[in-house]
Motif scaffolding. Structure first.
Motif, mmCIF file in Angstrom:
data_model
loop_
_atom_site.group_PDB
_atom_site.id
_atom_site.type_symbol
_atom_site.label_atom_id
_atom_site.label_comp_id
_atom_site.label_asym_id
_atom_site.label_seq_id
_atom_site.Cartn_x
_atom_site.Cartn_y
_atom_site.Cartn_z
ATOM 1 N N GLU A 6 46.128 72.675 -31.731
ATOM 2 C CA GLU A 6 46.367 73.931 -30.828
ATOM 3 C C GLU A 6 44.723 74.262 -31.401
ATOM 4 N N HIS A 7 44.671 74.385 -32.358
ATOM 5 C CA HIS A 7 43.416 75.271 -33.536
ATOM 6 C C HIS A 7 42.381 74.617 -33.026
ATOM 7 N N VAL A 8 41.816 73.138 -32.263
ATOM 8 C CA VAL A 8 40.636 72.906 -31.861
ATOM 9 C C VAL A 8 39.912 73.802 -30.642
ATOM 10 N N THR A 9 38.363 74.292 -30.695
ATOM 11 C CA THR A 9 38.138 75.515 -30.485
ATOM 12 C C THR A 9 37.350 74.830 -28.680
ATOM 13 N N PRO A 10 36.906 75.890 -28.374
ATOM 14 C CA PRO A 10 36.504 74.344 -26.877
ATOM 15 C C PRO A 10 34.872 74.444 -27.003
ATOM 16 N N GLU A 11 34.682 74.501 -27.609
ATOM 17 C CA GLU A 11 32.983 74.101 -28.238
ATOM 18 C C GLU A 11 33.549 73.019 -28.785
ATOM 19 N N ARG A 15 32.173 69.257 -27.524
ATOM 20 C CA ARG A 15 31.040 68.353 -27.959
ATOM 21 C C ARG A 15 31.724 66.974 -28.603
ATOM 22 N N ILE A 16 33.984 66.768 -28.483
ATOM 23 C CA ILE A 16 34.452 65.407 -28.643
ATOM 24 C C ILE A 16 34.157 64.982 -27.359
ATOM 25 N N LYS A 66 15.424 56.689 -28.664
ATOM 26 C CA LYS A 66 16.814 55.847 -29.975
ATOM 27 C C LYS A 66 17.586 56.877 -29.444
ATOM 28 N N ILE A 67 18.429 55.651 -30.037
ATOM 29 C CA ILE A 67 20.165 55.964 -29.829
ATOM 30 C C ILE A 67 20.229 56.286 -31.866
ATOM 31 N N ILE A 68 21.165 57.712 -31.900
ATOM 32 C CA ILE A 68 21.130 57.335 -33.184
ATOM 33 C C ILE A 68 22.602 57.966 -32.946
ATOM 34 N N ALA A 69 22.988 57.717 -34.299
ATOM 35 C CA ALA A 69 25.130 57.661 -34.778
ATOM 36 C C ALA A 69 24.913 58.737 -35.116
ATOM 37 N N GLN A 70 25.940 59.776 -34.531
ATOM 38 C CA GLN A 70 26.312 61.206 -35.106
ATOM 39 C C GLN A 70 26.843 61.106 -36.266
ATOM 40 N N ILE A 71 28.236 60.217 -36.920
ATOM 41 C CA ILE A 71 28.539 59.838 -37.673
ATOM 42 C C ILE A 71 28.318 58.744 -38.325
#
Length: 76
Positions: A6-11, A15-16, A66-71
């Protein structure tokens, strides 16, 4: 697990969703032609989606995108 996040922000939620959408789109493009055809046979609506994604990918390829991994998998 209901109520745990529940603590997950709208931002963060946005992003997810953006990352998951990008993964879904890249997975469609990574399919071999016969795999794409099989998917289209099951869900005819996917044909237009795959065509649009392919067009965007081809347009981006000419610009040096180019596709670059975020994680990194090592940090996941």
């Amino acid at each position: 697990m209901g109520g745990i996040y529940e603590h997950v922000t709208p931002e963060t939620k946005k992003r997810i969703l953006t990352v998951l959408q990008a993964r879904w789109e890249s997975s469609l493009l990574a399919l071999r032609p016969h795999e794409q055809a099989g998917l289209i046979a099951l869900l005819s609506r996917m044909e237009e989606t795959i065509k649009q994604l392919t067009a965007v990918q081809q347009a981006g390829a000419g610009s040096g995108a180019k596709i670059i991994a975020q994680i990194s998998p090592m940090n996941a």
